[in-house]
Scaffold this motif. Sequence first.
Motif, short mmCIF file in Angstrom:
data_model
loop_
_atom_site.label_atom_id
_atom_site.label_comp_id
_atom_site.label_asym_id
_atom_site.label_seq_id
_atom_site.Cartn_x
_atom_site.Cartn_y
_atom_site.Cartn_z
N UNK A 77 0.83 -1.21 0.00
CA UNK A 77 0.00 0.00 0.00
C UNK A 77 0.86 1.25 0.00
N UNK A 78 1.95 1.23 0.75
CA UNK A 78 2.84 2.39 0.76
C UNK A 78 3.44 2.63 -0.62
N UNK A 79 3.88 1.57 -1.26
CA UNK A 79 4.49 1.71 -2.58
C UNK A 79 3.47 2.21 -3.60
N UNK A 80 2.26 1.69 -3.52
CA UNK A 80 1.24 2.03 -4.52
C UNK A 80 0.57 3.37 -4.26
N UNK A 81 0.30 3.70 -3.00
CA UNK A 81 -0.56 4.85 -2.71
C UNK A 81 0.14 6.03 -2.06
N UNK A 82 1.19 5.79 -1.31
CA UNK A 82 1.79 6.88 -0.54
C UNK A 82 2.65 7.74 -1.44
N UNK A 83 2.45 9.01 -1.33
CA UNK A 83 3.24 9.99 -2.08
C UNK A 83 3.50 11.17 -1.16
N UNK A 113 -1.01 11.13 4.16
CA UNK A 113 -1.92 10.27 4.90
C UNK A 113 -2.42 9.13 4.00
N UNK A 114 -2.68 7.96 4.57
CA UNK A 114 -3.21 6.86 3.78
C UNK A 114 -4.56 7.25 3.18
N UNK A 115 -4.91 6.68 2.01
CA UNK A 115 -6.18 7.03 1.37
C UNK A 115 -7.40 6.52 2.14
N UNK A 116 -7.20 5.53 3.00
CA UNK A 116 -8.30 4.99 3.81
C UNK A 116 -7.85 4.94 5.26
N UNK A 117 -8.80 5.00 6.15
CA UNK A 117 -8.51 4.93 7.58
C UNK A 117 -8.12 3.50 7.92
N UNK A 118 -6.87 3.25 8.32
CA UNK A 118 -6.44 1.88 8.62
C UNK A 118 -7.27 1.22 9.72
N UNK A 119 -7.75 1.99 10.68
CA UNK A 119 -8.53 1.42 11.78
C UNK A 119 -9.93 0.98 11.33
N UNK A 120 -10.39 1.48 10.21
CA UNK A 120 -11.74 1.16 9.73
C UNK A 120 -11.71 0.22 8.53
N UNK A 121 -10.58 -0.36 8.23
CA UNK A 121 -10.46 -1.20 7.03
C UNK A 121 -11.32 -2.46 7.15
N UNK A 122 -12.10 -2.71 6.12
CA UNK A 122 -12.91 -3.93 6.03
C UNK A 122 -12.77 -4.49 4.63
N UNK A 123 -12.98 -5.79 4.51
CA UNK A 123 -12.93 -6.42 3.19
C UNK A 123 -14.07 -5.88 2.34
N UNK A 124 -13.85 -5.71 1.04
CA UNK A 124 -14.92 -5.23 0.16
C UNK A 124 -16.08 -6.22 0.14
#
Length: 121
Positions: free
Chosen positions: A34-40, A70-81
């Motif tokens: 996720x860091x490689x793909x989304x973090x900038x 910041x991550x694009x989604x809240x890590x604490x609220x992550x759920x499977x699609x």
Amino acid sequence: MVQDALGRLWVDAPDVAGTDRMLFETALVEIVGNLVEHARQGDGRPVDVQMQLLVHPDRIEARLEDNGGAPPADPAAAVLPADDLAESGRGLALAAAVADLEHVRSEGGNRWTVVRRRGTA
């Protein structure tokens, strides 16, 4: 990078069970992916990531620090699609299912802690 570092870690910690190794690696690869793909950084440049791996008698731990946004989604609220065929959106939820995750956002970046309790199902 991650797999190489883990390979060296397992040589130094041969007492870590295969299941714990596999599940810890899964969580760590998902977070770093996720860091490689989304973090900038603010100007769009890729982030720098520092990683520390630790083996304790009761847990395996990774500490990651990056200088990205910041991550694009809240890590604490992550759920499977909900859609079983969804091709993205599983990384953080999968990591959280097999390890304890902590994310702290600061002005200069992010700090992630990934902990796999040894011997847990």
